[in-house]
Design a protein around this motif. Structure first.
Motif, PDB file in Angstrom:
ATOM      1  N   GLY A  87       0.823  -1.211   0.000  1.00 21.44           N
ATOM      2  CA  GLY A  87       0.000   0.000   0.000  1.00 21.44           C
ATOM      3  C   GLY A  87       0.851   1.253   0.000  1.00 21.44           C
ATOM      4  N   LEU A  88       1.877   1.283   0.836  1.00 26.72           N
ATOM      5  CA  LEU A  88       2.768   2.442   0.885  1.00 26.72           C
ATOM      6  C   LEU A  88       3.541   2.609  -0.420  1.00 26.72           C
ATOM      7  CD1 LEU A  88       4.125   2.085   4.536  1.00 26.72           C
ATOM      8  CD2 LEU A  88       2.493   3.787   3.681  1.00 26.72           C
ATOM      9  N   ILE A  89       3.982   1.483  -0.986  1.00 28.25           N
ATOM     10  CA  ILE A  89       4.666   1.550  -2.286  1.00 28.25           C
ATOM     11  C   ILE A  89       3.709   2.110  -3.342  1.00 28.25           C
ATOM     12  CG2 ILE A  89       5.634   0.159  -4.177  1.00 28.25           C
ATOM     13  CD1 ILE A  89       6.805  -1.683  -1.951  1.00 28.25           C
ATOM     14  N   GLY A  90       2.471   1.643  -3.331  1.00 31.76           N
ATOM     15  CA  GLY A  90       1.479   2.134  -4.293  1.00 31.76           C
ATOM     16  C   GLY A  90       1.254   3.630  -4.164  1.00 31.76           C
ATOM     17  N   ILE A  91       1.141   4.118  -2.947  1.00 29.00           N
ATOM     18  CA  ILE A  91       0.945   5.555  -2.728  1.00 29.00           C
ATOM     19  C   ILE A  91       2.146   6.335  -3.256  1.00 29.00           C
ATOM     20  CG2 ILE A  91       0.765   7.331  -0.934  1.00 29.00           C
ATOM     21  CD1 ILE A  91      -0.907   5.211   0.668  1.00 29.00           C
ATOM     22  N   ALA A  92       3.347   5.845  -2.975  1.00 26.66           N
ATOM     23  CA  ALA A  92       4.556   6.514  -3.461  1.00 26.66           C
ATOM     24  C   ALA A  92       4.614   6.510  -4.990  1.00 26.66           C
ATOM     25  CB  ALA A  92       5.793   5.841  -2.877  1.00 26.66           C
ATOM     26  N   VAL A  93       4.271   5.386  -5.603  1.00 26.13           N
ATOM     27  CA  VAL A  93       4.299   5.296  -7.069  1.00 26.13           C
ATOM     28  C   VAL A  93       3.244   6.210  -7.684  1.00 26.13           C
ATOM     29  CG1 VAL A  93       3.912   3.728  -9.024  1.00 26.13           C
ATOM     30  CG2 VAL A  93       5.354   3.010  -7.123  1.00 26.13           C
ATOM     31  N   MET A  94       2.069   6.297  -7.071  1.00 29.52           N
ATOM     32  CA  MET A  94       1.037   7.220  -7.573  1.00 29.52           C
ATOM     33  C   MET A  94       1.526   8.663  -7.512  1.00 29.52           C
ATOM     34  SD  MET A  94      -2.525   5.885  -6.033  1.00 29.52           S
ATOM     35  CE  MET A  94      -2.953   4.165  -6.080  1.00 29.52           C
ATOM     36  N   GLY A  95       2.169   9.030  -6.412  1.00 35.02           N
ATOM     37  CA  GLY A  95       2.713  10.385  -6.296  1.00 35.02           C
ATOM     38  C   GLY A  95       3.783  10.651  -7.343  1.00 35.02           C
ATOM     39  N   PHE A  96       4.650   9.664  -7.546  1.00 33.09           N
ATOM     40  CA  PHE A  96       5.691   9.802  -8.564  1.00 33.09           C
ATOM     41  C   PHE A  96       5.074   9.924  -9.963  1.00 33.09           C
ATOM     42  CE2 PHE A  96       8.963   7.948 -11.414  1.00 33.09           C
ATOM     43  CZ  PHE A  96       9.937   8.918 -11.233  1.00 33.09           C
ATOM     44  N   ALA A  97       4.037   9.134 -10.240  1.00 34.88           N
ATOM     45  CA  ALA A  97       3.360   9.203 -11.543  1.00 34.88           C
ATOM     46  C   ALA A  97       2.775  10.597 -11.764  1.00 34.88           C
ATOM     47  CB  ALA A  97       2.269   8.141 -11.625  1.00 34.88           C
ATOM     48  N   PHE A  98       2.206  11.183 -10.721  1.00 33.32           N
ATOM     49  CA  PHE A  98       1.658  12.540 -10.823  1.00 33.32           C
ATOM     50  C   PHE A  98       2.770  13.529 -11.168  1.00 33.32           C
ATOM     51  CE2 PHE A  98       0.407  16.678  -9.316  1.00 33.32           C
ATOM     52  CZ  PHE A  98      -0.942  16.767  -9.637  1.00 33.32           C
ATOM     53  N   LEU A  99       3.900  13.420 -10.477  1.00 32.59           N
ATOM     54  CA  LEU A  99       5.015  14.347 -10.721  1.00 32.59           C
ATOM     55  C   LEU A  99       5.599  14.181 -12.115  1.00 32.59           C
ATOM     56  CD1 LEU A  99       6.758  14.133  -7.232  1.00 32.59           C
ATOM     57  CD2 LEU A  99       5.278  15.961  -8.100  1.00 32.59           C
ATOM     58  N   VAL A 100       5.703  12.942 -12.597  1.00 32.67           N
ATOM     59  CA  VAL A 100       6.204  12.710 -13.955  1.00 32.67           C
ATOM     60  C   VAL A 100       5.239  13.298 -14.979  1.00 32.67           C
ATOM     61  CG1 VAL A 100       6.669  10.912 -15.691  1.00 32.67           C
ATOM     62  CG2 VAL A 100       7.606  10.695 -13.380  1.00 32.67           C
ATOM     63  N   LEU A 101       3.953  13.065 -14.783  1.00 31.73           N
ATOM     64  CA  LEU A 101       2.950  13.632 -15.702  1.00 31.73           C
ATOM     65  C   LEU A 101       2.993  15.152 -15.667  1.00 31.73           C
ATOM     66  CD1 LEU A 101       0.699  12.857 -17.674  1.00 31.73           C
ATOM     67  CD2 LEU A 101      -0.889  12.949 -15.740  1.00 31.73           C
ATOM     68  N   ASP A 102       3.179  15.727 -14.495  1.00 33.29           N
ATOM     69  CA  ASP A 102       3.292  17.181 -14.355  1.00 33.29           C
ATOM     70  C   ASP A 102       4.499  17.687 -15.144  1.00 33.29           C
ATOM     71  OD1 ASP A 102       2.742  19.774 -13.369  1.00 33.29           O
ATOM     72  OD2 ASP A 102       4.116  19.484 -11.694  1.00 33.29           O
ATOM     73  N   GLY A 121      -7.004  17.098 -18.619  1.00 30.45           N
ATOM     74  CA  GLY A 121      -5.822  16.778 -17.837  1.00 30.45           C
ATOM     75  C   GLY A 121      -6.162  16.043 -16.544  1.00 30.45           C
ATOM     76  N   ALA A 122      -7.343  16.322 -16.010  1.00 33.40           N
ATOM     77  CA  ALA A 122      -7.778  15.627 -14.792  1.00 33.40           C
ATOM     78  C   ALA A 122      -8.037  14.154 -15.088  1.00 33.40           C
ATOM     79  CB  ALA A 122      -9.030  16.283 -14.216  1.00 33.40           C
ATOM     80  N   MET A 123      -8.610  13.876 -16.250  1.00 33.40           N
ATOM     81  CA  MET A 123      -8.856  12.476 -16.626  1.00 33.40           C
ATOM     82  C   MET A 123      -7.541  11.740 -16.850  1.00 33.40           C
ATOM     83  SD  MET A 123     -12.254  12.633 -19.020  1.00 33.40           S
ATOM     84  CE  MET A 123     -11.848  14.089 -19.940  1.00 33.40           C
ATOM     85  N   VAL A 124      -6.596  12.408 -17.497  1.00 33.14           N
ATOM     86  CA  VAL A 124      -5.286  11.803 -17.739  1.00 33.14           C
ATOM     87  C   VAL A 124      -4.584  11.532 -16.402  1.00 33.14           C
ATOM     88  CG1 VAL A 124      -3.003  12.186 -18.749  1.00 33.14           C
ATOM     89  CG2 VAL A 124      -5.061  12.827 -20.027  1.00 33.14           C
ATOM     90  N   SER A 125      -4.650  12.493 -15.504  1.00 33.75           N
ATOM     91  CA  SER A 125      -4.028  12.324 -14.197  1.00 33.75           C
ATOM     92  C   SER A 125      -4.692  11.197 -13.406  1.00 33.75           C
ATOM     93  CB  SER A 125      -4.114  13.637 -13.407  1.00 33.75           C
ATOM     94  OG  SER A 125      -3.478  13.506 -12.181  1.00 33.75           O
ATOM     95  N   ALA A 126      -6.010  11.113 -13.455  1.00 35.79           N
ATOM     96  CA  ALA A 126      -6.731  10.036 -12.771  1.00 35.79           C
ATOM     97  C   ALA A 126      -6.330   8.679 -13.349  1.00 35.79           C
ATOM     98  CB  ALA A 126      -8.240  10.249 -12.889  1.00 35.79           C
ATOM     99  N   ALA A 127      -6.220   8.604 -14.665  1.00 33.99           N
ATOM    100  CA  ALA A 127      -5.808   7.354 -15.306  1.00 33.99           C
ATOM    101  C   ALA A 127      -4.389   6.985 -14.899  1.00 33.99           C
ATOM    102  CB  ALA A 127      -5.909   7.473 -16.825  1.00 33.99           C
ATOM    103  N   SER A 128      -3.536   7.974 -14.748  1.00 34.18           N
ATOM    104  CA  SER A 128      -2.160   7.737 -14.324  1.00 34.18           C
ATOM    105  C   SER A 128      -2.124   7.171 -12.899  1.00 34.18           C
ATOM    106  CB  SER A 128      -1.373   9.052 -14.409  1.00 34.18           C
ATOM    107  OG  SER A 128      -0.073   8.884 -13.950  1.00 34.18           O
ATOM    108  N   HIS A 129      -2.927   7.731 -12.011  1.00 35.53           N
ATOM    109  CA  HIS A 129      -3.004   7.223 -10.635  1.00 35.53           C
ATOM    110  C   HIS A 129      -3.502   5.778 -10.617  1.00 35.53           C
ATOM    111  CE1 HIS A 129      -2.583  10.208  -7.257  1.00 35.53           C
ATOM    112  NE2 HIS A 129      -2.188  10.890  -8.308  1.00 35.53           N
TER     113      HIS A 129
END
Length: 141
Positions: A87-102, A121-129
């Protein structure tokens, strides 16, 4: 039989609390990634972009927790530890995915999420998460 039932109920409570804790951390992550207070954006301003990102985040974390529990070790302690770790790894990866997309997109993604009008962009970000969560689920299985 009653002993097994009570043991299973106790484990359900513990795993449930762990899952809710991880989902709360996911909420805090989205709150940190977006400008302003997430609770105000979603529940006062009714911002659909922020709501969509949070939905993808919460469903993604729930799916990670589900997968970790479903494929859990027979030993309760190991199963709980793997659930929390993944779960913690998933949260970290989601945050990293957001930063990469940004980084890959023009402007600031957090500001796009906070715009009043619906933004692709919100849909793309949601899909990334959610995609990041699926990747973690595949690693668990």
């Amino acid at each position: 039989m009653l002993q097994d039932l009570l043991e299973g109920a106790g484990r359900s409570v513990v795993f449930g609390l762990a899952g809710i804790g991880l989902m709360a951390l996911g909420y805090l992550l989205v709150d940190w990634l977006t400008p302003g207070k997430l609770k105000d954006l979603i529940f006062v301003e009714r911002n659909q972009n922020a709501g969509l990102l949070l939905v993808a985040n919460q469903l993604g974390i729930a799916l990670i927790v589900f997968t970790a529990i479903f494929t859990s070790y027979d030993e309760f302690g190991k199963g709980l530890a793997s659930t929390v770790i993944f779960g913690l790894i998933g949260i970290a990866v989601m945050g990293f995915a957001f930063l990469v997309l940004d980084w890959l997109t023009p402007g600031k993604l957090g500001e796009v999420i906070c715009t009043v009008d619906r933004h692709p962009g919100a849909m793309v970000s949601a899909a990334s998460h959610f995609g990041a969560a699926l990747i973690i689920c595949a690693c668990i299985a």
